[in-house]
Scaffold this motif. Structure first.
Motif, mmCIF file in Angstrom:
data_model
loop_
_atom_site.group_PDB
_atom_site.id
_atom_site.type_symbol
_atom_site.label_atom_id
_atom_site.label_comp_id
_atom_site.label_asym_id
_atom_site.label_seq_id
_atom_site.Cartn_x
_atom_site.Cartn_y
_atom_site.Cartn_z
ATOM 1 N N PHE B 16 0.848 -1.195 0.000
ATOM 2 C CA PHE B 16 0.000 0.000 0.000
ATOM 3 C C PHE B 16 0.877 1.236 0.000
ATOM 4 C CE2 PHE B 16 -2.614 -3.077 2.426
ATOM 5 C CZ PHE B 16 -3.718 -3.091 1.596
ATOM 6 N N ARG B 77 -8.280 -10.175 4.279
ATOM 7 C CA ARG B 77 -8.972 -9.466 3.180
ATOM 8 C C ARG B 77 -8.552 -10.024 1.818
ATOM 9 N NH1 ARG B 77 -8.469 -4.512 6.590
ATOM 10 N NH2 ARG B 77 -10.618 -4.010 7.181
ATOM 11 N N ALA B 80 -10.418 -13.258 1.466
ATOM 12 C CA ALA B 80 -11.845 -12.994 1.239
ATOM 13 C C ALA B 80 -12.121 -12.456 -0.158
ATOM 14 C CB ALA B 80 -12.355 -12.007 2.280
ATOM 15 N N ILE B 82 -11.539 -9.301 -0.867
ATOM 16 C CA ILE B 82 -11.809 -7.858 -0.714
ATOM 17 C C ILE B 82 -10.649 -7.074 -1.323
ATOM 18 C CG2 ILE B 82 -12.085 -6.006 0.998
ATOM 19 C CD1 ILE B 82 -13.303 -8.250 2.847
ATOM 20 N N LEU B 83 -9.447 -7.593 -1.128
ATOM 21 C CA LEU B 83 -8.255 -6.998 -1.747
ATOM 22 C C LEU B 83 -7.733 -7.943 -2.827
ATOM 23 C CD1 LEU B 83 -6.259 -5.755 1.380
ATOM 24 C CD2 LEU B 83 -7.193 -4.303 -0.414
ATOM 25 N N ILE B 84 -7.150 -7.367 -3.840
ATOM 26 C CA ILE B 84 -6.575 -8.171 -4.917
ATOM 27 C C ILE B 84 -5.047 -8.146 -4.744
ATOM 28 C CG2 ILE B 84 -6.313 -8.367 -7.436
ATOM 29 C CD1 ILE B 84 -9.067 -6.670 -7.415
ATOM 30 N N SER B 98 -16.889 -13.252 5.905
ATOM 31 C CA SER B 98 -15.779 -12.620 6.622
ATOM 32 C C SER B 98 -16.325 -11.708 7.704
ATOM 33 C CB SER B 98 -14.928 -11.810 5.646
ATOM 34 O OG SER B 98 -15.726 -10.895 4.937
ATOM 35 N N ILE B 100 -14.721 -9.235 9.725
ATOM 36 C CA ILE B 100 -13.477 -8.502 9.949
ATOM 37 C C ILE B 100 -13.710 -7.328 10.885
ATOM 38 C CG2 ILE B 100 -11.759 -7.056 8.740
ATOM 39 C CD1 ILE B 100 -11.923 -9.189 6.464
ATOM 40 N N SER B 101 -14.916 -6.792 10.834
ATOM 41 C CA SER B 101 -15.263 -5.739 11.780
ATOM 42 C C SER B 101 -16.600 -6.101 12.408
ATOM 43 C CB SER B 101 -15.367 -4.404 11.046
ATOM 44 O OG SER B 101 -16.065 -3.488 11.838
ATOM 45 N N VAL B 104 -19.809 -4.165 11.161
ATOM 46 C CA VAL B 104 -20.012 -4.057 9.729
ATOM 47 C C VAL B 104 -21.463 -4.300 9.317
ATOM 48 C CG1 VAL B 104 -19.463 -6.451 9.192
ATOM 49 C CG2 VAL B 104 -19.087 -4.700 7.504
ATOM 50 N N GLY B 105 -21.898 -3.457 8.413
ATOM 51 C CA GLY B 105 -23.228 -3.662 7.845
ATOM 52 C C GLY B 105 -24.349 -3.132 8.701
ATOM 53 N N SER B 121 -28.081 -10.207 3.599
ATOM 54 C CA SER B 121 -27.987 -10.075 2.137
ATOM 55 C C SER B 121 -26.554 -9.752 1.738
ATOM 56 C CB SER B 121 -28.885 -8.953 1.620
ATOM 57 O OG SER B 121 -30.184 -9.153 2.034
ATOM 58 N N LEU B 122 -25.893 -8.943 2.542
ATOM 59 C CA LEU B 122 -24.491 -8.624 2.250
ATOM 60 C C LEU B 122 -23.625 -9.881 2.293
ATOM 61 C CD1 LEU B 122 -24.099 -5.329 4.316
ATOM 62 C CD2 LEU B 122 -23.848 -5.527 1.858
ATOM 63 N N PHE B 123 -24.020 -10.818 3.159
ATOM 64 C CA PHE B 123 -23.278 -12.082 3.242
ATOM 65 C C PHE B 123 -23.778 -13.108 2.216
ATOM 66 C CE2 PHE B 123 -22.380 -10.751 7.781
ATOM 67 C CZ PHE B 123 -21.030 -10.546 7.569
ATOM 68 N N GLY B 124 -24.627 -12.655 1.300
ATOM 69 C CA GLY B 124 -25.037 -13.517 0.181
ATOM 70 C C GLY B 124 -26.214 -14.428 0.439
#
Lengths: 257, 256
Positions: B16, B77, B80, B82-84, B98, B100-101, B104-105, B121-124
């Motif tokens: 980063f 991340r 998961a 979230i990061l590439i 995940s 992670i926090s 979250v949501g 829904s965010l978790f699919g």
């Protein structure tokens, strides 16, 4: 593979619905008038503009109040939708940094939210049309215009959502651009058919959106196919470019928000 | 007989740019075009994860330990999606949830009921599935009134709700980042019990924690990250003991 794709699509659709619903609820939260503002805002603007412009600019226009109202609500859909998209990525930083979701869904939900508001405004427009003795028999064509407007707004929204992450000044720049664009679009005046005005209109997607809506809803005229094709081309081009910008910046989202 | 790996991480690296200013303005962007400006605004490039490789078999628990800023959360991340990664590859086979926090949501001004639907829904999860676990989520979190709002609940209760949502979304792979501090001792015991039953049910877990007792009790293998690189990866007791010895030798408060 197909089963996975269907399951993924199902989950994405459910997420799109829940985000749109929560956006809608959050906007009305703690507001005394709530959903009434969806109508009151454009109607108040309409009242003021009608008072100011009807004698000077609306004198030669048939059904000027409806002409003006359709201009305002059509512009509102675009500016509200694109404006909401701009802050979707930064505004959902907590989610984007913690859960692997398709970020595009957040942007699409922002435009759908604006579309819902616009639909309420259109119901008012339809009621006023009927009250004025106009039966909008070509309304299915209007839904086609609405679909194209959705694609165009989404394209601009994707670009703004991405650029805003790396360049926050875009918010101020966008407010100046939309103000100039608003004046360059025949919302409260008649478009000129010659000179610079005509050229500006030819390259202004919002001209097509507003002009097509008026022709279909107020004047019950089927617009020339070329107008539709121009607008479709602009909308698809904008979506392509906007989404390309969004995809290019997306890998940096988590690090920058 | 070993299970097939569901997480394969091959030589991944992630760096980063740490900006002196996070709010990019017109002035800062213009300055970026000039070498001296870029130098001034981009303080340095940090290698958060460097050349990390690991595999986790189905139904196993991988504990991840290390000091602050060792790259543990970045690794989660990356797994998961979230990061590439800048380099290397991550391959995952199964539905990931995940956590992670712990906040979250959750939208403070949206009712708990709406928050459960949104977060699931965010978790699919599709809506029909959310309906079937809705009551269980509330019961597990110990919340009786779903018309309340998260801002009306204590921090601990919000964390309980987030944890409850995550463990009811039937993940095949669960990524946890220091989440066992949620709630009181009673809830922590309940959370641990739930985790154990999920692991028995073949959920694969990658767990970041500073609690070495918990890591020792729950993990099959442990990865020790140090300054973004793998310091040690292997049997739980070996890695935890080595880490403890290392930490005892370090002066109190040292980062690197």
């Amino acid at each position: 593979m197909n089963i996975f794709q269907n399951t993924q699509l199902h989950a994405d659709t459910a997420l799109l619905w829940e985000i749109t619903k929560s956006n809608f609820k959050l906007q009305n939260e703690s507001s005394a008038l709530g959903i009434v503002w969806y109508l009151l805002g454009p109607l108040l603007l309409f009242g003021i503009m009608l008072f100011v412009f009807s004698h000077r600019l609306g004198a030669g226009v048939e059904n000027y109040p409806l002409y003006l109202l359709i201009g305002i609500v059509t512009w509102n859909f675009f500016s509200t939708g694109a404006g909401r998209c701009m802050t979707t990525v930064t505004g959902n930083a907590g989610i984007i940094k913690s859960i692997p979701i398709r970020i595009e869904i957040l942007v699409i939900a922002a435009v759908i939210h604006a579309l819902i508001t616009h639909s309420i405004e259109i119901v008012i427009v339809l009621a006023l049309l009927l009250w004025a003795g106009i039966l909008p028999i070509l309304i299915p064509l209007y839904f086609l215009v609405l679909c194209i407007s959705f694609v165009f707004t989404l394209g601009v929204g994707f670009a703004l959502a991405g650029i805003y992450v790396i360049f926050r000044d875009v918010q101020q720049i966008w407010s100046v651009v939309t103000r100039a664009w608003w004046f360059a679009t025949p919302i409260f005046y008649i478009p000129t058919t010659t000179g610079l005005g005509k050229t500006l209109s030819l390259f202004n997607p919002m001209y097509y959106s507003i002009h097509l809506s008026r022709e279909i809803l107020i004047y019950n005229r089927v617009p020339p196919l070329s107008l539709f094709l121009n607008y479709i081309g602009m909308a698809l081009g904008t979506l392509f470019v906007g989404y390309y910008i969004f995809r290019k910046i997306r890998p940096s989202f988590v690090a920058l928000i | 007989m070993s299970n097939p790996p569901v997480i394969t991480v091959a030589n991944i690296s992630k760096a980063f740019w740490v900006h002196a200013r996070t709010d990019a303005t017109l002035l800062s962007r213009m300055a970026d075009f000039f070498p001296s400006g870029a130098k001034r605004l981009h303080s340095r490039k940090i290698e958060a994860v460097h050349d990390v490789s690991l595999t986790v078999e189905k139904g196993k628990v991988l504990g991840v330990i290390g000091k602050n800023a060792a790259g543990k959360s970045t690794l989660l991340r990356l797994i998961a999606g979230i990061l590439i990664p800048d380099e290397g590859e991550v391959s995952v086979d199964g539905k990931i949830v995940s956590l992670i926090s712990l906040s979250v949501g959750l939208r403070p001004t949206l009712s708990i009921c709406d928050n459960i639907y949104l977060a699931c829904s965010l978790f699919g999860m599709p809506r029909s599935q959310i309906k079937s676990v809705y009551s269980e989520i509330l019961d597990f979190a110990g919340i009786t009134d779903a018309t309340m709002y998260p801002y009306q609940l204590s921090t601990g209760m919000n964390q309980r709700l987030s944890f409850s949502i995550a463990v009811h979304t039937t993940p095949e792979i669960l990524l946890l980042d220091e989440v066992f501090s949620a709630g009181d001792i009673g809830f922590q015991a309940k959370a641990q019990e739930r985790m154990e039953s999920m692991i028995k049910g073949e959920t694969t877990v990658v767990m970041v924690s500073h609690s070495l007792e918990r890591i020792r009790a729950m993990s099959d293998e442990v990865l020790w990250l140090d300054a973004g690189s793998v310091r040690m990866f292997g049997k739980t007791d070996d890695v935890v003991n080595a880490y403890m010895s290392y930490m005892q030798e370090r002066p109190v408060g040292s980062i690197r």
